[in-house]
Design a protein around this motif. Structure first.
Motif, PDB file in Angstrom:
ATOM      1  N   UNK A 107      37.573  50.877  54.586  1.00 34.67           N
ATOM      2  CA  UNK A 107      38.827  51.683  54.401  1.00 34.67           C
ATOM      3  C   UNK A 107      38.377  52.760  55.033  1.00 34.67           C
ATOM      4  N   UNK A 108      37.313  53.541  54.853  1.00 35.86           N
ATOM      5  CA  UNK A 108      36.902  54.604  55.392  1.00 35.86           C
ATOM      6  C   UNK A 108      36.757  54.584  57.225  1.00 35.86           C
ATOM      7  N   UNK A 109      36.388  53.590  57.507  1.00 36.73           N
ATOM      8  CA  UNK A 109      36.014  53.411  58.825  1.00 36.73           C
ATOM      9  C   UNK A 109      37.374  52.994  59.559  1.00 36.73           C
ATOM     10  N   UNK A 168      32.259  62.947  49.567  1.00 38.62           N
ATOM     11  CA  UNK A 168      33.341  62.050  49.251  1.00 38.62           C
ATOM     12  C   UNK A 168      34.227  62.114  50.065  1.00 38.62           C
ATOM     13  N   UNK A 169      34.849  60.928  50.643  1.00 36.77           N
ATOM     14  CA  UNK A 169      35.953  60.864  51.471  1.00 36.77           C
ATOM     15  C   UNK A 169      37.228  61.686  51.057  1.00 36.77           C
ATOM     16  N   UNK A 170      37.531  61.673  49.615  1.00 42.05           N
ATOM     17  CA  UNK A 170      38.552  62.535  48.915  1.00 42.05           C
ATOM     18  C   UNK A 170      38.086  63.353  47.666  1.00 42.05           C
ATOM     19  N   UNK A 204      32.184  65.296  44.288  1.00 42.57           N
ATOM     20  CA  UNK A 204      32.461  65.338  45.537  1.00 42.57           C
ATOM     21  C   UNK A 204      31.446  64.879  46.475  1.00 42.57           C
ATOM     22  N   UNK A 205      30.387  64.268  46.056  1.00 39.00           N
ATOM     23  CA  UNK A 205      29.294  63.713  46.682  1.00 39.00           C
ATOM     24  C   UNK A 205      28.917  62.411  46.129  1.00 39.00           C
ATOM     25  N   UNK A 209      37.341  63.602  54.674  1.00 41.25           N
ATOM     26  CA  UNK A 209      36.037  64.427  54.553  1.00 41.25           C
ATOM     27  C   UNK A 209      34.943  63.644  55.141  1.00 41.25           C
ATOM     28  N   UNK A 210      34.353  63.941  56.124  1.00 39.18           N
ATOM     29  CA  UNK A 210      33.159  63.137  56.597  1.00 39.18           C
ATOM     30  C   UNK A 210      31.746  63.926  56.714  1.00 39.18           C
TER      31      UNK A 210
END
Length: 414
Positions: free
Chosen positions: A212-214, A48-50, A40-41, A247-248
């Motif tokens: 993609x995250x951006x 992590x985003x997901x 998760x990191x 998650x950011x």
């Protein structure tokens, strides 16, 4: 039975990752593909985003046969520790024949030459490195100066590229562990690792995970991403969007503020990557109201890169100390192989691992910690704590509490 190993984050899984799996299988001739994935990191020092279980489902749906979790102490660490942790997992399970990774240069010979220099650190290399550091250059910049002396015919800017850096570290790790695993590389195609905008095209476009995250952060709809991700991934994204992701870093800002309020400059310096000088800088520059990202930017200097600061803050938040990493290093790095998910057709692979693995194989959480050696227990408790913290953030943001580690079983893929 031939088995290829991959070291990944899948943050999130996109067409480039799908290409990597397919090309790794082709290049290695593997029957099975084993993935070591950050939980998760991730390595840039961020959540992590997901979550890891959603990303595990994506990997299994797109060609991976088995997904193992990289312990959090390595997942958010420097390239050297990240690589040593991941390679020690692959080496420890006893079934991996080759390690295939993407690189910007696409040449295993060039990466091997550079990794040998970094591993042996000849006298002139050390001198140029130290001289460059004294001029105020960052460590990555100084290391490139030192490599240039020994590789004058090579475009040294190659070694500032993220995947090339990791490639060198993977090869170093294999050598350090005296591993029989063969390193292989495929050229990274289409989109730079940190490119922030989506590539355009009709279908099967390869855009970076950063882009993609951006795009999601800037308000793009999921339907805008259809051409950038495999068709198997979209339903997984769609069914969990605004329920467990995105998650950011900013979602952890209040926790970071609280954590730093409880620490002194002296106590901060016990965390991984936090020197006494950096501890003093954190205490003097951290102000109320700063977000996680803003805090790192405020503290950035010639001496400390933004990524180094993000990792340092993450280690503080997750209680990952310098002393604990020294213990893990002395014990051989990864102390277990935790299975997140497996394809049902990969049962022969699992049976082979059960016979050959030098590491304990963790298939369920309940009762596991007490059965592990002391050092492994400490590492596993860090994983459990970091996931519980991540789950609390998900609940606080979306009102949905993910299953805890004692209730979440292995993901089984048909």
């Amino acid at each position: 039975m031939k088995v290829v190993g991959l070291i990944t984050e899948y943050n999130p899984f996109h067409n480039g990752h799908h290409h990597h799996i397919k090309e790794a299988r082709k290049l290695s001739g593997a029957d099975y593909c084993v993935v070591v994935m950050s939980g998760n990191y991730v390595q840039r020092g961020a959540p992590a985003f997901l979550d890891k279980y959603t990303r595990t489902r994506m990997a299994l749906a797109c060609g991976a046969d088995l997904v193992l979790e990289l312990p959090v102490c390595f997942a958010g660490a420097s390239a050297e520790y990240f690589s040593m942790g991941a390679v020690s997992v692959l080496n420890g399970i006893g079934v991996i024949d080759s390690l295939c990774f993407g690189s910007e240069c696409g040449s295993i010979e060039v990466l091997k030459e550079a990794s040998d220099i970094l591993l042996t650190e000849p006298p002139l290399f050390k001198k140029v490195l130290n001289d460059s550091l004294k001029t105020g250059k960052t460590f990555p910049q100084a290391r490139m100066d030192a490599l240039q002396v020994y590789m004058p015919q090579t475009d040294i800017s190659l070694f500032s590229s993220p995947n090339n850096i990791l490639g060198m570290e993977y090869i170093k790790a294999l050598t350090t562990l005296n591993s029989n695993i063969m390193p292989l590389t495929i050229p990274r195609i289409s989109s730079a690792y940190h490119k922030e905008s989506l590539n355009e095209g009709e279908d099967s476009v390869i855009s970076s995970a950063t882009a993609i995250r951006r795009a999601i952060r800037n308000g793009k709809q999921l339907t805008d991403l259809v051409s950038h991700i495999p068709k198997e991934v979209f339903p997984l994204l769609d069914s969990t969007y605004k329920k467990t992701w995105p998650i950011f870093e900013e979602d952890f800002s209040l926790l970071l503020q609280y954590k730093l309020m409880t620490e002194t400059s002296t106590s901060l310096s016990r965390y991984l990557d936090v020197t006494p000088d950096l501890a003093n800088r954190i205490k003097s520059l951290m102000e109320p109201g700063l977000t996680f990202s803003e805090a790192a930017k405020v503290m950035k200097s010639k001496q400390w890169t933004l990524t180094r600061l993000n990792r340092s803050l993450l280690h503080i938040l997750l209680n990952i100390t310098e002393d604990s990493m020294k213990q893990y290093k002395a014990a051989g790095y990864a102390q277990y192989a935790r299975i997140l998910g497996i394809r049902k057709t990969a049962s022969p692979l699992l049976r082979s691992m059960a016979k050959k693995s030098k590491l304990p194989l963790i298939t369920k959480t309940g009762g596991t910690a007490v059965k592990l050696p002391k050092t492994a227990q400490a590492m596993f408790q860090e994983d459990l704590f970091s996931t519980a913290l991540y789950n609390e953030i998900v609940y606080n943001k979306f009102g949905i509490m993910p299953k805890n580690e004692y209730k979440q079983g292995i993901i089984l893929q048909d």
